[in-house]
Design a protein around this motif. Structure first.
Motif, PDB file in Angstrom:
ATOM      1  N   UNK A 264      -7.376  13.795  -2.407  1.00 44.80           N
ATOM      2  CA  UNK A 264      -5.888  13.441  -2.697  1.00 44.80           C
ATOM      3  C   UNK A 264      -5.685  12.222  -2.372  1.00 44.80           C
ATOM      4  N   UNK A 265      -6.232  11.512  -1.570  1.00 45.23           N
ATOM      5  CA  UNK A 265      -5.862  10.152  -1.302  1.00 45.23           C
ATOM      6  C   UNK A 265      -6.759   9.035  -1.779  1.00 45.23           C
ATOM      7  N   UNK A 266      -6.258   7.748  -1.559  1.00 46.77           N
ATOM      8  CA  UNK A 266      -7.233   6.581  -1.893  1.00 46.77           C
ATOM      9  C   UNK A 266      -8.552   6.402  -1.114  1.00 46.77           C
ATOM     10  N   UNK A 267      -9.842   6.441  -1.646  1.00 41.98           N
ATOM     11  CA  UNK A 267     -10.956   6.536  -0.846  1.00 41.98           C
ATOM     12  C   UNK A 267     -11.142   5.184   0.014  1.00 41.98           C
ATOM     13  N   UNK A 268     -11.857   5.261   1.039  1.00 41.93           N
ATOM     14  CA  UNK A 268     -12.350   3.924   1.873  1.00 41.93           C
ATOM     15  C   UNK A 268     -13.926   3.634   1.651  1.00 41.93           C
TER      16      UNK A 268
ATOM     17  N   UNK B  12      -8.760  -5.702   3.168  1.00 40.07           N
ATOM     18  CA  UNK B  12      -9.361  -5.669   2.033  1.00 40.07           C
ATOM     19  C   UNK B  12      -8.987  -4.330   1.454  1.00 40.07           C
ATOM     20  N   UNK B  13      -8.794  -3.468   2.273  1.00 34.92           N
ATOM     21  CA  UNK B  13      -8.397  -1.764   1.632  1.00 34.92           C
ATOM     22  C   UNK B  13      -7.021  -1.363   2.039  1.00 34.92           C
ATOM     23  N   UNK B  14      -5.863  -2.090   1.708  1.00 32.96           N
ATOM     24  CA  UNK B  14      -4.477  -1.677   2.353  1.00 32.96           C
ATOM     25  C   UNK B  14      -4.077  -0.275   1.696  1.00 32.96           C
ATOM     26  N   UNK B  15      -4.620  -0.009   0.392  1.00 31.09           N
ATOM     27  CA  UNK B  15      -4.186   1.288   0.041  1.00 31.09           C
ATOM     28  C   UNK B  15      -4.858   2.343   0.744  1.00 31.09           C
ATOM     29  N   UNK B  16      -6.079   2.387   1.025  1.00 31.99           N
ATOM     30  CA  UNK B  16      -6.628   3.439   1.935  1.00 31.99           C
ATOM     31  C   UNK B  16      -6.072   3.488   3.276  1.00 31.99           C
ATOM     32  N   UNK B  17      -5.801   2.255   3.922  1.00 31.95           N
ATOM     33  CA  UNK B  17      -5.315   2.121   5.334  1.00 31.95           C
ATOM     34  C   UNK B  17      -4.086   2.847   5.279  1.00 31.95           C
TER      35      UNK B  17
END
Length: 274
Positions: free
Chosen positions: A16-20, A96-101
């Motif tokens: 349900x979340x952004x993947x990292x 580099x992955x702000x949405x995942x964080x």
């Protein structure tokens, strides 16, 4: 405990979340923030620090896609050990992955069994000062930042890392403006960043940031050399000896002296109250 390298997360497609994109984890980290911590190492880094001991994290296309849910499960399986710690995301370069964080930290703050302390370990280079709003969501969920500042001098920074330090200093100023608690980290390398002048200059740079709550002076070591050999890479600092740890207190004092100097000058520019 040794790092555990990830394979693909079978639940990733249903997240349900952004993947990292993750390189590895360390379940019992003791040097990446307060207490014992669950440390997630992200994949991808835009800098090429001469002393980097994780060159296998550079490629943004490598690593494995992992879900927030999977990381939560791993954390919760060892939660009893993290009573005075929490989760740290390191790298590579996590920003580099702000949405995942943002998704990961938000989920950690909302855990039913109790809020989890979140820590971001970053070099700051991925921050975009032209679009700081891209990082609002993650910084709103960040309790502590470990900010690596490699070199105070712009040209020296470029020689050491392959990149300018402008974005990094902009990120530090942004953290200060938001009042986010920050620990400054500085690797001390013989012949490169080990002069009193360099350390005082670093102190003058970070002195205006009143959100700084700690300073970690990290002596350069050569433990990354075997990994370079394994990957068939030439080690940039071949022949440079490990840093003499006995000099670290002197250099730490130099940074603190620079901080005090910059704050003293800033105070002298304020109008006196009557």
């Amino acid at each position: 405990m040794a790092q555990v390298v990830f394979t693909e997360d079978p639940r990733a497609r249903e997240s349900a979340y952004t993947l990292g994109r993750i390189h590895s984890i360390e379940t019992m980290g003791t040097v990446d923030g307060p207490g014992i911590r669950f440390v997630v190492f992200t994949q991808g880094c835009p800098m090429r620090c001469a002393y980097c001991h994780n060159p296998d994290t550079w490629d943004v296309r490598a690593g494995a896609q992992v879900s927030v849910e999977h990381l939560i499960d791993l954390y919760e399986s060892n939660r009893a050990f993290y009573k005075t710690g929490g989760i740290t995301v390191s790298g590579g370069e996590p920003l580099l992955q702000p949405a995942f964080l943002a998704d990961l930290f938000r989920a950690m703050h909302a855990r039913p069994r109790g809020r989890v302390h979140t820590c971001l370990d970053s070099c700051g280079y991925a921050f975009d000062p032209a679009h700081p709003e891209r990082f609002d969501a993650v910084l709103a969920e960040t309790d502590l930042v470990l900010l690596d500042i490699k070199h105070s001098n712009p040209e020296g920074h470029r020689k050491l890392t392959g990149q300018s330090n402008e974005r990094i200093l902009a990120f530090g100023a942004h953290l200060a403006a938001r009042g986010i608690k920050t620990v400054i980290r500085h690797v001390v390398v013989p012949g490169i960043t080990d002069s009193v002048e360099e350390c005082e200059a670093l102190g003058r740079l970070i002195g205006p940031w009143l959100n700084v709550v700690g300073l970690e002076m990290l002596p350069y070591h050569t433990m990354g050399i075997p990994k370079y050999k394994q990957m068939g890479l030439e080690y940039p600092l071949a022949g440079v000896p490990p840093m003499d740890k006995e000099r670290m207190p002197e250099l730490r004092q130099a940074v603190l002296r620079g901080m005090k100097e910059s704050r003293s000058k800033a105070g002298s520019h304020h109008p006196k109250s009557h």
